[in-house]
Motif scaffolding. Structure first.
Motif, PDB file in Angstrom:
ATOM      1  N   GLN A 141      -4.572   6.879  -9.248  1.00 47.35           N
ATOM      2  CA  GLN A 141      -5.375   8.184  -8.424  1.00 47.35           C
ATOM      3  C   GLN A 141      -5.212   9.415  -8.682  1.00 47.35           C
ATOM      4  N   PHE A 160      -4.090   1.390   3.631  1.00 48.81           N
ATOM      5  CA  PHE A 160      -3.708   0.637   3.000  1.00 48.81           C
ATOM      6  C   PHE A 160      -3.420  -1.284   2.475  1.00 48.81           C
ATOM      7  N   ARG A 197      -6.885  10.807 -11.407  1.00 49.74           N
ATOM      8  CA  ARG A 197      -8.710  11.612 -10.549  1.00 49.74           C
ATOM      9  C   ARG A 197      -8.150  12.775 -10.285  1.00 49.74           C
ATOM     10  N   LEU A 213      -5.932   2.960  -1.921  1.00 52.73           N
ATOM     11  CA  LEU A 213      -5.337   3.331  -3.295  1.00 52.73           C
ATOM     12  C   LEU A 213      -5.373   1.942  -2.810  1.00 52.73           C
ATOM     13  N   ASP A 261      -7.711  -0.748  -5.123  1.00 45.95           N
ATOM     14  CA  ASP A 261      -7.654  -0.837  -6.221  1.00 45.95           C
ATOM     15  C   ASP A 261      -6.615  -1.634  -6.654  1.00 45.95           C
ATOM     16  N   ARG A 316      -7.232   7.787   2.017  1.00 45.32           N
ATOM     17  CA  ARG A 316      -7.093   8.511   1.467  1.00 45.32           C
ATOM     18  C   ARG A 316      -5.790   6.694   0.764  1.00 45.32           C
ATOM     19  N   ALA A 368      -2.206   1.854  -8.782  1.00 47.01           N
ATOM     20  CA  ALA A 368      -3.029   2.483  -8.067  1.00 47.01           C
ATOM     21  C   ALA A 368      -2.296   3.866  -7.685  1.00 47.01           C
ATOM     22  N   LEU A 369      -1.561   4.354  -7.446  1.00 47.47           N
ATOM     23  CA  LEU A 369      -0.604   5.116  -7.961  1.00 47.47           C
ATOM     24  C   LEU A 369      -1.637   5.983  -8.550  1.00 47.47           C
TER      25      LEU A 369
END
Lengths: 178, 194
Positions: free
Chosen positions: A28, B148, A31, B63, B66, B59, A24-25
């Motif tokens: 990101q 998160f 992006r 994440l 995702d 943010r 996910a990091l």
């Protein structure tokens, strides 16, 4: 005064949580930055920051003595991978002067579910690993270079991380202190 | 944006195609230290991109989404041989037990239905793993990095056909407030009547 390993919290977490969170990091970051090279740098930086803190944990856990040569350092790094990521890289391809070696990974927990699309072939997905090694070793006064030679994400059979000893760092006294 | 679409769809190299490999059991474990350090870096990185606590939470939430969108198929294949849930309560229990157990090694403590609003459910976790090593600075009192996890829950529910908003709050540890769209509740009632 022997320290008990059990004193330290050796809690485990499912590897998939790490894989997916890291994924996910990276997504990101792709992006956030237009340039893939910037993502590589940023990932390496994050690894470096982690390494600087992780070495403390490692020394406390293992009570490892100071390494006198790179071959010992290589063993320690291998041990660290076993403790933290539960993988056992093979140490190989020593240079003649014993200052450069490879860590060869059959599996890499970070890339468990990952496939690189063709237009991202210059993304060094696992840069965090090389950063981590560099950061950790810097804290024990070893300046090293660390880079990927082979990567399973790019179609190689194994992932190979190359580590090269650059120099021994001198302890610097913080400014303003005698 | 095109680049990202490509990331999600597997590339065409046949030899390494992920779908050709058997599904892993998912029992491998790594040290909590490394996960905690990575999460700390993620929070710091996210913070460097924004200026307010709310933006930071958003943010982390994104994440989490995702991650959430990727575990649905994985867990349903592994644990339920591919059968999805259609009933709301069953789905929430799936999140509370299966999702939590697989991600964090334990179930969430409680699942409650709000007294005053039938669209709202609470999942309560006394001690979220992601918050274990985080001490919130005084000037950011409301920050809860478990947003998160809230993102994970939201994506799992939303992509399973139960659209909702999930947020994390400091209450009895951390409480995830799950607020479903009205039609989700109406549909569930219809299902029950049948």
């Amino acid at each position: 005064m022997s320290r008990q390993a059990s004193r330290f919290d050796s809690k485990k977490v499912n590897a998939e949580f790490l894989t997916l969170t890291y994924g996910a990091l990276v997504t990101q970051m792709l992006r956030d930055f237009e340039n893939v090279e910037d993502v590589n740098k940023q990932l390496e930086r994050i690894g470096y920051n982690m390494g600087m803190r992780l070495i403390e944990d490692f020394l406390a856990r293992t009570s490892a003595p100071r390494c006198l040569e790179m071959r010992e350092t290589a063993d320690r790094i291998q041990q660290a991978f076993r403790i933290y990521l539960n993988v056992q890289p093979t140490i190989s391809n020593w240079s003649a002067s014993s200052d450069e070696f490879s860590l060869v990974f059959e599996t890499n927990p970070l890339t468990e579910f990952v496939e690189l699309p063709q237009d991202l072939t210059n993304l060094r997905y696992s840069s965090i690993l090389s950063g981590c090694i560099r950061g950790a070793l810097e804290m024990v006064q070893l300046d090293v270079q660390c880079w990927f030679v082979q990567d399973q994400l790019k179609g190689d059979n194994v992932t190979e991380l190359r580590i090269k000893f650059v120099r021994r760092l001198e302890d610097a006294i913080p400014a303003g202190e005698d | 944006m095109e680049k990202l679409e490509a990331l999600k769809i597997s590339s065409m190299r046949p030899r390494t195609n992920i779908l050709d490999r058997p599904l892993s059991k998912g029992k491998t474990e790594v040290s909590q230290s490394i996960v905690a350090l990575l999460f700390s870096e993620i929070v710091q990185y996210s913070q460097s991109q924004v200026s307010t606590v709310q933006e930071l939470q958003n943010r982390l939430h994104a994440l989490g989404q995702d991650v959430g969108s990727r575990i649905i198929d994985l867990y349903f294949m592994r644990e339920r041989s591919g059968r999805r849930e259609t009933k709301l309560t069953q789905m929430l229990l799936f999140v509370k037990t299966t999702v939590w157990k697989n991600l964090f090694g334990k179930e969430a403590e409680k699942l409650e239905h709000a007294n005053d609003d039938e669209c709202t459910y609470y999942i309560i976790e006394k001690d979220p793993m992601v918050n274990t090593f985080i001490s919130v600075p005084k000037d950011k009192g409301t920050l809860n990095c478990a947003n998160f996890t809230a993102g994970i829950v939201e994506a799992v529910l939303k992509n399973s056909g139960f659209p909702c908003k999930v947020s994390a709050h400091w209450h009895k540890g951390t409480t995830y407030m799950v607020k479903f769209e009205d039609f989700v509740i109406a549909r569930d009632k219809q299902l029950e009547e049948k």
